[in-house]
Design a protein around this motif. Structure first.
Motif, PDB file in Angstrom:
ATOM      1  N   ARG A 217      16.772  38.450   4.820  1.00 42.32           N
ATOM      2  CA  ARG A 217      16.123  38.834   3.562  1.00 42.32           C
ATOM      3  C   ARG A 217      17.118  38.858   2.415  1.00 42.32           C
ATOM      4  NH1 ARG A 217      12.716  43.868   6.255  1.00 42.32           N
ATOM      5  NH2 ARG A 217      11.203  42.576   7.395  1.00 42.32           N
ATOM      6  N   THR A 218      18.296  39.390   2.660  1.00 45.16           N
ATOM      7  CA  THR A 218      19.310  39.423   1.605  1.00 45.16           C
ATOM      8  C   THR A 218      19.746  38.022   1.213  1.00 45.16           C
ATOM      9  OG1 THR A 218      20.089  41.562   2.430  1.00 45.16           O
ATOM     10  CG2 THR A 218      21.571  40.332   1.004  1.00 45.16           C
ATOM     11  N   ALA A 219      19.927  37.143   2.188  1.00 47.02           N
ATOM     12  CA  ALA A 219      20.345  35.773   1.888  1.00 47.02           C
ATOM     13  C   ALA A 219      19.265  35.026   1.108  1.00 47.02           C
ATOM     14  CB  ALA A 219      20.666  35.033   3.183  1.00 47.02           C
ATOM     15  N   ALA A 220      17.989  35.232   1.455  1.00 47.76           N
ATOM     16  CA  ALA A 220      16.908  34.563   0.727  1.00 47.76           C
ATOM     17  C   ALA A 220      16.846  35.034  -0.720  1.00 47.76           C
ATOM     18  CB  ALA A 220      15.577  34.817   1.430  1.00 47.76           C
ATOM     19  N   LEU A 221      16.952  36.343  -0.940  1.00 44.64           N
ATOM     20  CA  LEU A 221      16.946  36.863  -2.305  1.00 44.64           C
ATOM     21  C   LEU A 221      18.153  36.366  -3.088  1.00 44.64           C
ATOM     22  CD1 LEU A 221      15.765  38.738  -4.474  1.00 44.64           C
ATOM     23  CD2 LEU A 221      17.083  40.610  -3.434  1.00 44.64           C
ATOM     24  N   ALA A 222      19.316  36.356  -2.465  1.00 38.86           N
ATOM     25  CA  ALA A 222      20.518  35.882  -3.153  1.00 38.86           C
ATOM     26  C   ALA A 222      20.429  34.402  -3.478  1.00 38.86           C
ATOM     27  CB  ALA A 222      21.747  36.166  -2.285  1.00 38.86           C
ATOM     28  N   VAL A 227      20.542  30.315  -7.466  1.00 41.69           N
ATOM     29  CA  VAL A 227      20.066  29.006  -7.913  1.00 41.69           C
ATOM     30  C   VAL A 227      19.391  29.118  -9.280  1.00 41.69           C
ATOM     31  CG1 VAL A 227      18.460  27.136  -7.376  1.00 41.69           C
ATOM     32  CG2 VAL A 227      19.887  28.089  -5.590  1.00 41.69           C
ATOM     33  N   THR A 228      18.693  30.215  -9.546  1.00 40.58           N
ATOM     34  CA  THR A 228      18.109  30.414 -10.876  1.00 40.58           C
ATOM     35  C   THR A 228      19.185  30.498 -11.942  1.00 40.58           C
ATOM     36  OG1 THR A 228      16.227  31.574  -9.882  1.00 40.58           O
ATOM     37  CG2 THR A 228      16.609  31.902 -12.227  1.00 40.58           C
ATOM     38  N   LEU A 229      20.229  31.275 -11.673  1.00 41.59           N
ATOM     39  CA  LEU A 229      21.339  31.357 -12.628  1.00 41.59           C
ATOM     40  C   LEU A 229      22.004  30.004 -12.817  1.00 41.59           C
ATOM     41  CD1 LEU A 229      23.361  32.979 -14.351  1.00 41.59           C
ATOM     42  CD2 LEU A 229      24.618  33.479 -12.238  1.00 41.59           C
ATOM     43  N   ALA A 230      22.271  29.300 -11.732  1.00 48.96           N
ATOM     44  CA  ALA A 230      22.916  27.987 -11.831  1.00 48.96           C
ATOM     45  C   ALA A 230      22.025  26.984 -12.553  1.00 48.96           C
ATOM     46  CB  ALA A 230      23.269  27.473 -10.433  1.00 48.96           C
ATOM     47  N   SER A 231      20.712  27.088 -12.400  1.00 45.84           N
ATOM     48  CA  SER A 231      19.807  26.141 -13.059  1.00 45.84           C
ATOM     49  C   SER A 231      19.888  26.264 -14.573  1.00 45.84           C
ATOM     50  CB  SER A 231      18.374  26.383 -12.581  1.00 45.84           C
ATOM     51  OG  SER A 231      18.259  26.198 -11.185  1.00 45.84           O
ATOM     52  N   PHE A 232      19.793  27.468 -15.084  1.00 42.28           N
ATOM     53  CA  PHE A 232      19.810  27.639 -16.540  1.00 42.28           C
ATOM     54  C   PHE A 232      21.187  27.358 -17.129  1.00 42.28           C
ATOM     55  CE2 PHE A 232      15.992  30.065 -15.463  1.00 42.28           C
ATOM     56  CZ  PHE A 232      15.114  29.559 -16.415  1.00 42.28           C
ATOM     57  N   VAL A 233      22.250  27.696 -16.402  1.00 39.46           N
ATOM     58  CA  VAL A 233      23.592  27.389 -16.905  1.00 39.46           C
ATOM     59  C   VAL A 233      23.821  25.875 -16.934  1.00 39.46           C
ATOM     60  CG1 VAL A 233      26.047  27.620 -16.398  1.00 39.46           C
ATOM     61  CG2 VAL A 233      24.555  29.600 -16.198  1.00 39.46           C
ATOM     62  N   THR A 234      23.421  25.179 -15.888  1.00 39.39           N
ATOM     63  CA  THR A 234      23.588  23.728 -15.857  1.00 39.39           C
ATOM     64  C   THR A 234      22.713  23.045 -16.897  1.00 39.39           C
ATOM     65  OG1 THR A 234      23.997  23.919 -13.477  1.00 39.39           O
ATOM     66  CG2 THR A 234      23.590  21.725 -14.335  1.00 39.39           C
ATOM     67  N   PHE A 235      21.488  23.527 -17.068  1.00 43.69           N
ATOM     68  CA  PHE A 235      20.595  22.963 -18.082  1.00 43.69           C
ATOM     69  C   PHE A 235      21.196  23.101 -19.478  1.00 43.69           C
ATOM     70  CE2 PHE A 235      17.151  23.758 -21.148  1.00 43.69           C
ATOM     71  CZ  PHE A 235      16.485  22.551 -21.071  1.00 43.69           C
ATOM     72  N   THR A 236      21.753  24.262 -19.780  1.00 46.00           N
ATOM     73  CA  THR A 236      22.389  24.466 -21.088  1.00 46.00           C
ATOM     74  C   THR A 236      23.609  23.578 -21.254  1.00 46.00           C
ATOM     75  OG1 THR A 236      21.617  26.763 -21.035  1.00 46.00           O
ATOM     76  CG2 THR A 236      23.335  26.210 -22.624  1.00 46.00           C
ATOM     77  N   ALA A 237      24.413  23.453 -20.199  1.00 44.72           N
ATOM     78  CA  ALA A 237      25.614  22.619 -20.289  1.00 44.72           C
ATOM     79  C   ALA A 237      25.264  21.149 -20.493  1.00 44.72           C
ATOM     80  CB  ALA A 237      26.454  22.796 -19.028  1.00 44.72           C
ATOM     81  N   VAL A 238      24.222  20.665 -19.825  1.00 47.86           N
ATOM     82  CA  VAL A 238      23.829  19.264 -19.987  1.00 47.86           C
ATOM     83  C   VAL A 238      23.308  19.011 -21.401  1.00 47.86           C
ATOM     84  CG1 VAL A 238      22.180  17.522 -19.210  1.00 47.86           C
ATOM     85  CG2 VAL A 238      23.406  18.896 -17.537  1.00 47.86           C
ATOM     86  N   CYS A 313      28.430  32.926  -9.800  1.00 52.86           N
ATOM     87  CA  CYS A 313      27.445  32.787  -8.722  1.00 52.86           C
ATOM     88  C   CYS A 313      27.919  33.489  -7.447  1.00 52.86           C
ATOM     89  CB  CYS A 313      27.174  31.311  -8.443  1.00 52.86           C
ATOM     90  SG  CYS A 313      26.320  30.446  -9.783  1.00 52.86           S
ATOM     91  N   ALA A 314      29.205  33.358  -7.124  1.00 52.86           N
ATOM     92  CA  ALA A 314      29.732  34.026  -5.933  1.00 52.86           C
ATOM     93  C   ALA A 314      29.708  35.544  -6.085  1.00 52.86           C
ATOM     94  CB  ALA A 314      31.151  33.538  -5.648  1.00 52.86           C
ATOM     95  N   LEU A 315      30.025  36.049  -7.295  1.00 54.93           N
ATOM     96  CA  LEU A 315      29.994  37.495  -7.518  1.00 54.93           C
ATOM     97  C   LEU A 315      28.569  38.034  -7.481  1.00 54.93           C
ATOM     98  CD1 LEU A 315      32.678  37.914 -10.337  1.00 54.93           C
ATOM     99  CD2 LEU A 315      32.900  38.376  -7.880  1.00 54.93           C
ATOM    100  N   LEU A 316      27.606  37.260  -7.983  1.00 59.34           N
ATOM    101  CA  LEU A 316      26.207  37.682  -7.887  1.00 59.34           C
ATOM    102  C   LEU A 316      25.773  37.786  -6.426  1.00 59.34           C
ATOM    103  CD1 LEU A 316      23.465  38.329  -9.122  1.00 59.34           C
ATOM    104  CD2 LEU A 316      23.055  35.859  -9.335  1.00 59.34           C
ATOM    105  N   LEU A 317      26.166  36.817  -5.624  1.00 56.90           N
ATOM    106  CA  LEU A 317      25.891  36.891  -4.186  1.00 56.90           C
ATOM    107  C   LEU A 317      26.523  38.134  -3.582  1.00 56.90           C
ATOM    108  CD1 LEU A 317      25.189  35.849  -1.304  1.00 56.90           C
ATOM    109  CD2 LEU A 317      27.293  34.484  -1.439  1.00 56.90           C
ATOM    110  N   GLY A 318      27.800  38.383  -3.887  1.00 53.69           N
ATOM    111  CA  GLY A 318      28.485  39.538  -3.324  1.00 53.69           C
ATOM    112  C   GLY A 318      27.875  40.857  -3.760  1.00 53.69           C
ATOM    113  N   TRP A 319      27.418  40.929  -5.014  1.00 53.17           N
ATOM    114  CA  TRP A 319      26.804  42.162  -5.506  1.00 53.17           C
ATOM    115  C   TRP A 319      25.510  42.464  -4.759  1.00 53.17           C
ATOM    116  CZ3 TRP A 319      22.247  42.986  -8.496  1.00 53.17           C
ATOM    117  CH2 TRP A 319      22.123  44.281  -9.004  1.00 53.17           C
ATOM    118  N   LEU A 320      24.678  41.442  -4.544  1.00 61.62           N
ATOM    119  CA  LEU A 320      23.441  41.652  -3.800  1.00 61.62           C
ATOM    120  C   LEU A 320      23.722  42.016  -2.350  1.00 61.62           C
ATOM    121  CD1 LEU A 320      21.278  38.712  -5.216  1.00 61.62           C
ATOM    122  CD2 LEU A 320      20.975  41.157  -5.635  1.00 61.62           C
ATOM    123  N   VAL A 321      24.704  41.368  -1.758  1.00 58.55           N
ATOM    124  CA  VAL A 321      25.046  41.672  -0.371  1.00 58.55           C
ATOM    125  C   VAL A 321      25.573  43.095  -0.250  1.00 58.55           C
ATOM    126  CG1 VAL A 321      26.672  41.103   1.473  1.00 58.55           C
ATOM    127  CG2 VAL A 321      25.410  39.286   0.341  1.00 58.55           C
TER     128      VAL A 321
END
Length: 509
Positions: A217-222, A227-238, A313-321
């Motif tokens: 459950r934690t891995a699915a939420l993370a 991926v949501t954070l990475a999507s908007f950051v990549t979209f803005t960068a492109v 992204c790695a810190l967001l994963l670690g915070w949720l974990v």
């Protein structure tokens, strides 16, 4: 007269038979209420996308109905269907009739997210509405929902197969039926049978099943959050990196936003993006985009920003974990599940295209050539074929590099954040939260029995009595004064009222 054999008792049905009987006799209206949301959203989205047109489409005189069915086929590809175009020889490309087929591979993850999100919300609403009497009722309802979604996907797939001047679109309705059934059944079971699953896990001996379920459950939420954070950051960068970005380009990027986020996460964590193409004998090659190419194109600051994005992204994963996993074993297991999820998601986000066509001439004008290749001499006149045209292209992330860096970043974030929380007082040993520390503090020490006592923070422990007399082991000193014998009577001979004992100073807190 032959004796009548004794009547045999009726055979008892098997558990599988009882389960299927309850499933097919259950609440199909509730399953329809859940299934109508994902199916209806895809159909409404296809109707909205069919409104879009441009000058080239207007010149070809492609109506709204055809455009809508093409958009529906593209959306159903996100559920598990296909998207292929075939020509029977009556269509003309560049003034020449061609026969062959083209197929697009890859998953539009935005359509997948819409499908799964609608299923989750509708299943949760149905769970609040219904009252289940048996523990297996949640799985029975999930199977009914999967069947309705699979049949609905089959109907939409059969409808999403338009034809236009000899070109026919194939949406693979059989695959849509299969994957819609599997995904809907799994998601509905996870939502509807949540209470039954928790009760089953609580009854299991040991902490292994509970740790695995919590880590999943934690891995699915993370994974969703990262991926949501990475999507908007990549979209803005492109968008910022593009020189001449048109409105149509923005809409294409938004339609492929989760795919873009998966590629952006892989690239930020160090995996290169590979592109391969092969156009008959004219052109073929392979290009790879990594940190060095990004530095040559945009400078060192672009690489620094990319690394900072990967670190976020790695810190967001670690915070949720750290917040959701109380033990070190669950934290590491959640990081492993997350790394596997990243690998699967990036693999599904890859895009591909394959086409193989042959030019034909002869035969009756406007007549079909049937299945190619074959003999077209019977009733079709002279049919000749020209040189074949084949092309293929693929965009994906480096699998070996992604495996290595996904493990490093995932385990690094899952280990670093709990350590930082413990260092700054936000977590106990091993990154345990306040709730976990309270449970550990309440447990009796090894070798002692009895109910553990809890004390308010900042107070002294209660005084214990003497084992012999039961009196307090320590009494405050009495105030000095005359003895009790001399003070027994007043000078007038009357008994003196008893004197109040000295007040004990209050205990400090």
């Amino acid at each position: 007269m032959h004796p009548v054999p004794p009547a045999q008792p009726p055979a008892r049905p098997t558990p599988v038979g009882l389960f299927l009987a309850r499933t097919f006799k259950g609440d199909w209206l509730g399953a329809l209420r859940v299934a109508v949301w994902p199916l209806g959203l895809l159909f409404v989205a296809a109707c909205a996308l069919g409104i879009w047109s441009n000058d080239d489409i207007d010149d070809l005189d492609i109506g709204w109905g055809t455009r809508m069915r093409v958009a529906l086929a593209a959306l159903l590809q996100g559920v598990g269907g296909g998207f292929g175009v075939s020509s029977d020889g009556t269509s003309s490309v560049g003034g020449e009739r061609v026969v062959g087929e083209a197929e697009f591979s890859g998953l539009p993850l935005l359509a997948t997210a819409v499908w799964l999100g609608a299923l989750v919300l509708a299943a949760r609403a149905e769970r609040r509405r219904s009252v289940r009497a048996t523990r297996s009722a949640g799985f029975e309802a999930a199977l009914r929902i999967g069947l309705v979604c699979g049949l609905g996907g089959l109907v939409l797939g059969l409808y999403a197969a338009p034809s236009y001047e000899g070109l026919e679109l194939d949406s693979a309705p059989g695959l849509t039926l299969l994957w819609a059934f599997l995904s809907a059944t799994l998601v509905a079971a996870l939502v509807l049978a949540r209470a039954e699953t928790d009760a089953w896990l609580a009854a299991r001996p040991g902490n292994g099943p509970r740790i695995v379920a919590g880590a999943l459950r934690t891995a699915a939420l993370a994974l969703v959050a990262v991926v949501t954070l990475a999507s908007f950051v990549t979209f803005t960068a492109v968008l910022l990196a593009g020189d001449d970005v048109k409105a149509s380009d923005v809409w294409v990027l938004l339609a492929m936003l989760p795919n873009l986020g998966a590629f952006g996460l892989a690239f930020a964590w160090g995996a290169p993006l590979d592109a391969e193409w092969n156009v008959s004998e004219w052109s073929s090659g392979r290009e790879s985009l990594g940190y060095s190419d990004l530095a040559d194109a945009s400078g060192a600051w672009a690489v620094t920003g990319t690394l900072l994005g990967g670190l976020a992204c790695a810190l967001l994963l670690g915070w949720l974990v750290a917040r959701r996993s109380p033990t070190r074993a669950e934290q590491l297991l959640a990081a492993a599940f997350f790394a596997v999820g990243v690998l699967v998601l990036v693999a599904l986000a890859g895009l591909g295209f394959e086409a193989a066509f042959h030019g034909v001439s002869g035969g009756p004008d406007g007549g079909g050539l049937g299945d190619y290749p074959g003999d077209y001499s019977d009733g079709l006149g002279d049919v000749t074929t020209s040189d074949s045209f084949a092309s293929s292209a693929r965009i994906a992330a480096g699998a070996a590099e992604l495996l290595l860096f996904a493990l490093l970043w995932s385990f690094g974030g899952a280990l670093l954040v709990p350590l930082l929380r413990a260092s700054f007082g936000k977590g106990g040993p091993g990154g345990l939260g306040p709730a976990a520390r309270g449970v550990r503090a309440a447990e009796p020490a090894p070798g002692r029995t009895g109910t553990p006592r809890t004390a308010r923070p900042g107070t002294r422990p209660p005084r214990t009595g003497s084992p012999r007399t039961g009196r307090a082991a320590h009494t405050p000193p009495r105030a000095p004064g005359p003895s009790p014998a001399s003070m027994a009577r007043a000078p007038s001979g009357r008994p003196r009222p008893p004197r109040a004992p000295p007040a004990t100073p209050p205990m400090r807190r």
